[in-house]
Write a protein that holds these residues in place. Structure first.
Motif, short mmCIF file in Angstrom:
data_model
loop_
_atom_site.label_atom_id
_atom_site.label_comp_id
_atom_site.label_asym_id
_atom_site.label_seq_id
_atom_site.Cartn_x
_atom_site.Cartn_y
_atom_site.Cartn_z
N LEU A 136 -2.77 -5.62 10.20
CA LEU A 136 -1.58 -4.37 10.79
C LEU A 136 0.16 -4.94 9.47
CD1 LEU A 136 -2.53 -4.20 14.31
CD2 LEU A 136 -3.16 -2.60 12.53
N THR A 137 -0.37 -6.30 9.67
CA THR A 137 1.54 -6.84 9.12
C THR A 137 1.03 -7.03 7.47
OG1 THR A 137 0.88 -8.81 9.08
CG2 THR A 137 2.09 -7.90 11.21
N PHE A 138 -0.13 -7.03 7.35
CA PHE A 138 0.38 -6.80 5.81
C PHE A 138 1.36 -5.92 4.64
CE2 PHE A 138 -2.13 -6.48 1.16
CZ PHE A 138 -2.19 -7.52 1.57
N ALA A 139 1.22 -5.01 5.21
CA ALA A 139 2.30 -3.75 4.43
C ALA A 139 3.73 -4.70 4.21
CB ALA A 139 2.29 -2.77 4.43
N SER A 140 4.06 -5.09 5.07
CA SER A 140 5.58 -5.33 5.39
C SER A 140 5.79 -6.72 4.28
CB SER A 140 6.30 -5.71 6.61
OG SER A 140 4.68 -6.32 7.61
N GLN A 141 4.16 -7.35 4.16
CA GLN A 141 4.62 -8.64 4.18
C GLN A 141 4.61 -8.04 1.98
OE1 GLN A 141 5.38 -11.58 5.15
NE2 GLN A 141 4.77 -11.46 7.10
N MET A 142 3.96 -7.00 2.05
CA MET A 142 4.53 -6.72 0.87
C MET A 142 5.58 -6.23 -0.01
SD MET A 142 0.92 -7.26 -0.71
CE MET A 142 0.88 -6.81 -1.95
N ARG A 143 5.95 -5.47 0.87
CA ARG A 143 7.62 -4.96 1.01
C ARG A 143 8.63 -6.31 0.80
NH1 ARG A 143 5.46 -0.66 -1.56
NH2 ARG A 143 4.37 1.23 0.48
N ALA A 144 8.47 -7.02 1.38
CA ALA A 144 9.53 -8.01 1.52
C ALA A 144 9.24 -9.12 0.52
CB ALA A 144 9.12 -9.68 2.05
N MET A 145 7.88 -8.49 -0.59
CA MET A 145 7.53 -9.35 -2.07
C MET A 145 7.87 -8.11 -3.30
SD MET A 145 4.74 -12.56 -1.40
CE MET A 145 3.55 -10.94 -0.91
N GLU A 146 9.08 -7.38 -2.85
CA GLU A 146 9.23 -5.86 -3.90
C GLU A 146 8.19 -5.32 -4.14
OE1 GLU A 146 12.43 -7.83 -6.29
OE2 GLU A 146 13.66 -7.74 -4.31
N VAL A 147 6.92 -4.91 -3.62
CA VAL A 147 5.87 -4.35 -4.20
C VAL A 147 6.30 -3.19 -4.15
CG1 VAL A 147 3.61 -4.18 -3.43
CG2 VAL A 147 4.36 -6.37 -3.75
N ASN A 148 6.63 -1.99 -5.11
CA ASN A 148 6.44 -0.74 -4.69
C ASN A 148 5.31 -0.31 -4.89
OD1 ASN A 148 9.50 -1.29 -4.31
ND2 ASN A 148 9.58 -1.64 -6.04
N ASN A 149 4.26 -0.43 -5.50
CA ASN A 149 2.85 0.03 -5.00
C ASN A 149 3.03 0.89 -3.73
OD1 ASN A 149 2.84 -2.36 -6.88
ND2 ASN A 149 0.79 -1.08 -7.69
N PRO A 150 1.79 2.19 -4.24
CA PRO A 150 1.07 3.16 -3.12
C PRO A 150 0.35 2.14 -2.36
CG PRO A 150 1.05 4.02 -4.74
CD PRO A 150 1.18 2.64 -5.42
N LEU A 151 0.78 2.55 -0.35
CA LEU A 151 0.11 1.16 0.35
C LEU A 151 0.00 1.99 1.25
CD1 LEU A 151 2.18 -1.88 1.04
CD2 LEU A 151 0.40 -1.80 -0.47
N ALA A 152 -1.63 2.56 1.55
CA ALA A 152 -2.57 3.27 2.52
C ALA A 152 -2.85 2.42 3.59
CB ALA A 152 -3.74 3.88 2.08
N PHE A 153 -3.67 2.14 5.58
CA PHE A 153 -3.44 1.51 5.81
C PHE A 153 -4.47 2.83 6.78
CE2 PHE A 153 -4.46 0.35 9.97
CZ PHE A 153 -4.72 -1.21 10.12
N PHE A 154 -6.07 1.74 6.58
CA PHE A 154 -6.62 3.07 8.24
C PHE A 154 -7.21 1.82 9.32
CE2 PHE A 154 -11.08 4.39 9.59
CZ PHE A 154 -10.70 5.84 9.21
#
Length: 458
Positions: A136-154
């Motif tokens: 659930l918190t994976f995307a926020s960690q990616m954004r904190a590392m300046e990852v701008n790729n499209p991120l989807a979650f299901f």
């Protein structure tokens, strides 16, 4: 179009061994279309854990990349927060949830570690698709590392009403982290609505229509994408040698009697004790079924180390003994309780030999057993699905007999309706369900999510 990078707790298999679930089949299809990476936990415990070397397997188009965990990571992240905290809360069982801040800290740590290790593997045009409540918190960690790729979650399991989720300590922080995804997919319209309600009511997000939310200058889409199966392929499983062998064995055993089939992991969300009591009520209220109708429950164990699962297994053994002791005859056993798993081809034969499938979870994200049962039936003489109103599948399977699993009387009436349903009505209901399953299959599910993700990130 870039690669697809799938992130999930467990990875693979890349080939259908006959035991792979519907999710694995759908993801392999999506991955092989674009080429990509399937990334997650290896299932192994090691001293190095997430700091150790990757374990990789590669085919022509898909690379599987896996990491170990330490014992502490496993205890806090997986056995702790994922299964003792999130699983019960998301299934509306606050009475079983354990709220321990060490669990949450361990969960966030593992999400951060998996995000950190994935970051160098990403290419600029990759799309990342993350699965289920473990991340659930994976995307926020990616954004904190300046990852701008499209991120989807299901999310494959339910998302509860805000009034339930609010009991989770730091629920607002968890949902705020989920808003770092570009697209959030849920099994049902109710689940997607529950998420949007929480974001609006608890976090002050603005609802923009068509599932779009805005918060802190960022837009996220939260929509319903009911997962499907490959119905046509599963229907062919019912004609394989494994399926035919199981059908023949069951038909010989039944000797012209009718069988109700249930297939579920042993889990308190599945409503198994309630199901056994409902079957007992069927024999009480409709005595003509005694000696004529039996229940076969296939229930492989899961999370057997948790106290709640130990207790439910004990209760099921006691209920089986009680019902069989009360109603069994020399040549008829009311309940057959099998605590083992079967390959999907074998299950297809078991489904086809069963007049009724009983799917009565107290709460379920979707429930693919309901869909597999329909896919396995003979068009000329199909069985009937009795389905809990609290299974996500009920939103798209109105032609089933929909029941309240908390009411033994209602389930017993549903079973009696299914057992006595005329052939023409069985055919009509089955045909509508099967046609819909073929149209809304696993490939259509993954294609819809990927198409919407591309649209969101334009």
């Amino acid at each position: 179009m870039g690669r697809l990078v799938v992130v999930s707790n467990r990875v693979g298999p890349l080939k259908d061994t006959g035991r792979a679930g519907g999710l694995a089949v759908a993801l392999v299809d999506a991955l092989t279309k674009s080429g990509g990476v399937w990334y997650g936990w290896s299932g192994e415990i090691s001293e190095e854990g997430t700091f150790g070397a990757f374990k990789t397997t590669k085919t022509r188009k898909v690379q599987m990349v896996q990491l170990d965990m330490t014992q502490a990571d496993y205890d806090l992240f997986y056995a702790g927060y994922a299964n003792r905290t999130l699983w019960p809360v998301l299934h509306y069982r606050l009475d079983l949830a354990v709220f321990d801040r060490r669990f949450e800290q361990g969960y966030r740590h593992v999400n951060e570690r998996f995000a950190t290790r994935l970051r160098p593997l990403l290419e600029a045009d990759d799309m990342v698709w993350v699965h289920d409540y473990h991340f659930l918190t994976f995307a926020s960690q990616m954004r904190a590392m300046e990852v701008n790729n499209p991120l989807a979650f299901f999310l494959h399991i339910p998302f509860p009403a805000p009034e339930i989720l609010a009991a989770l300590p730091n629920a607002g922080s968890i949902v705020r982290s989920m808003m770092a995804y570009d697209l959030l997919g849920f099994q049902t319209a109710r689940d997607a609505d529950n998420f949007r309600r929480f974001a609006v009511e608890e976090l002050g997000a603005d609802e923009l229509g068509e599932g779009r939310l805005r918060m802190a200058g960022r837009e996220t889409v939260a929509r319903c994408y009911p997962i499907g199966i490959d119905a046509e392929a599963f229907s062919k499983f019912a004609m394989t040698p494994d399926a035919r062998r199981n059908m023949a064995r069951l038909e010989k055993l039944l000797g012209g009697r009718q069988q109700i089939i249930g297939v579920d992991r042993i889990d308190y969300s599945k409503g198994l004790p309630e199901r056994f009591r409902a079957f007992e009520r069927l024999l009480e209220d409709y005595p003509e079924n005694r000696g004529q109708v039996s229940l076969m429950q296939i229930a492989p164990p899961s999370r057997a180390e948790l106290d709640a699962y130990i207790e439910i297994r004990r209760e099921l053994d006691e209920l089986t003994g009680h019902v069989n002791g009360r109603f069994a005859d020399l040549d008829w056993t009311p309940i057959r309780f099998l605590t083992r798993s079967f390959p999907r081809r074998a299950l297809a034969g078991i489904y086809r030999a069963s007049r009724v499938c009983l799917v009565t979870p107290l709460r379920d994200g979707m429930n693919l057993v309901a869909k597999e049962y329909i896919a396995a039936q003979r068009a000329e003489d199909p069985g009937v699905l009795v389905l809990s109103r609290f299974a996500g599948a009920a939103e798209g399977m109105k032609e089933a007999i929909v029941v309240n699993p908390h009411s033994a009387e209602d389930v017993a009436l549903g079973l009696q309706t299914a057992i006595t349903m005329p052939l023409e009505e069985r055919r009509d209901r089955w045909q509508i369900l099967f046609d819909r399953l073929c149209k809304e299959d696993a490939v259509a599910w993954s294609d819809a999510i990927m198409a919407d993700l591309r649209q969101v990130k334009r």
